[in-house]
Design a protein around this motif. Structure first.
Motif, short mmCIF file in Angstrom:
data_model
loop_
_atom_site.label_atom_id
_atom_site.label_comp_id
_atom_site.label_asym_id
_atom_site.label_seq_id
_atom_site.Cartn_x
_atom_site.Cartn_y
_atom_site.Cartn_z
N PRO A 84 66.30 -32.55 65.74
CA PRO A 84 66.36 -33.98 66.06
C PRO A 84 67.40 -34.73 65.24
N MET A 85 67.54 -34.39 63.95
CA MET A 85 68.52 -35.09 63.13
C MET A 85 69.94 -34.79 63.59
N GLN A 86 70.22 -33.52 63.87
CA GLN A 86 71.55 -33.15 64.32
C GLN A 86 71.90 -33.88 65.61
N GLU A 87 70.98 -33.91 66.55
CA GLU A 87 71.22 -34.59 67.82
C GLU A 87 71.38 -36.09 67.63
N THR A 88 70.56 -36.66 66.75
CA THR A 88 70.60 -38.10 66.51
C THR A 88 71.94 -38.53 65.91
N LYS A 91 74.90 -38.27 68.38
CA LYS A 91 74.94 -39.24 69.47
C LYS A 91 75.00 -40.70 69.01
N SER A 92 74.54 -40.97 67.80
CA SER A 92 74.30 -42.37 67.43
C SER A 92 75.39 -43.00 66.58
N ASP A 106 70.04 -50.00 69.46
CA ASP A 106 69.89 -48.54 69.40
C ASP A 106 69.94 -48.04 67.96
N LEU A 107 70.80 -48.64 67.16
CA LEU A 107 70.94 -48.22 65.76
C LEU A 107 69.67 -48.52 64.97
N VAL A 108 69.03 -49.64 65.28
CA VAL A 108 67.75 -49.98 64.63
C VAL A 108 66.70 -48.93 64.97
N ARG A 111 67.42 -45.68 63.09
CA ARG A 111 67.04 -45.80 61.68
C ARG A 111 65.53 -45.62 61.51
N SER A 112 64.75 -46.21 62.38
CA SER A 112 63.29 -46.08 62.26
C SER A 112 62.84 -44.65 62.55
N GLY A 113 63.63 -43.91 63.35
CA GLY A 113 63.26 -42.53 63.67
C GLY A 113 63.31 -41.60 62.48
#
Length: 234
Positions: A84-88, A91-92, A106-108, A111-113
């Motif tokens: 999940p971190m690699q994908e996040t 993409k983000s 989306d950035l907020v 960050r919460s994820g």
């Protein structure tokens, strides 16, 4: 009748002796497991956790479950944190000032994820620690296993834990810049990665926010490099 019974008993005993002779002893299983840990895990650079085939696992006997403790941690970490971190991050990360402003919501969320990923890592580490504590290991195995556990569990978990605060700081700085621009949108002209600001005081604030964002992103890059060294050894 008695002779037949005695012959049957002797036959069973003989079969049991043969079976015991063919089965590896606990000492042999432990020796095979220690050799695997030393040669296939500790001696290798980086952290590509080897998965022994069925035949090799059989040679470990009950000690196969000891390795499963480490394998389960990796499965949980990869599924709930690493992937999940690699994908996040792929993409983000925004590519321009306009992108930062347009994707602030989306950035907020991104960050919460990170909070959920950090909790998942803590749970995986706690589960592995609990399982490890329940293992019964002779002294010669305990030392080697502890070294493998440090390399395969503690080190990557520590590296990920270093990324979380730096990633949070980096995204906080990006979001702060987005909010500053949004709140002063009428006074700022955007053109891709360029900004035109006529108000000197506002220009100073935006420049400070940009420098803070760049500094935090460098910190996150350094944390990612630390993680890469823990995983790949380079």
């Amino acid at each position: 009748m008695m002779t037949r019974r005695l012959l049957g008993v002797f036959a069973c005993l003989f079969a049991a002796v043969l079976l015991a002779a063919c089965s590896p002893s606990e000492a042999d299983q432990r020796k095979a497991f220690i050799a695997f840990l030393r040669d296939d895990v500790l001696a290798k650079t980086g952290l590509r956790l080897p998965q022994p085939d069925a035949e090799k696992q059989k040679s470990f006997g009950a000690y196969a479950e000891h390795y499963a403790v480490i394998s389960r941690f990796h499965e949980r970490m990869n599924a709930s944190v690493a992937k999940p971190m690699q994908e996040t991050l792929a993409k983000s990360m925004p590519r321009s000032i306009e992108d930062i402003v347009a994707r602030k919501t989306d950035l907020v969320t991104v960050r919460s994820g990170f909070v959920g990923m950090r909790d998942a890592l803590d749970q995986a580490l706690a589960a592995a620690g609990s399982e490890k504590a329940a293992l019964k290991q002779p002294e010669d195995l305990a030392g080697v296993y502890a070294a493998v556990y440090d390399k395969a569990v503690t080190a990557p978990a520590t590296a990920f834990r270093q990324i979380f605060p730096t990633a949070d700081d980096a995204f906080a700085a990006i979001i702060a810049l987005a909010e500053l621009i949004q709140n002063n949108r009428a006074a700022i002209k955007l053109n891709g990665s360029q900004m035109e600001i006529s108000n000197p005081a506002l220009r100073t604030k935006v420049q400070a926010a940009l420098e803070a964002m760049n500094a935090k992103q460098r910190g996150m890059t350094e944390a990612q490099q630390t993680l890469r060294r823990a995983v790949y050894g380079s």
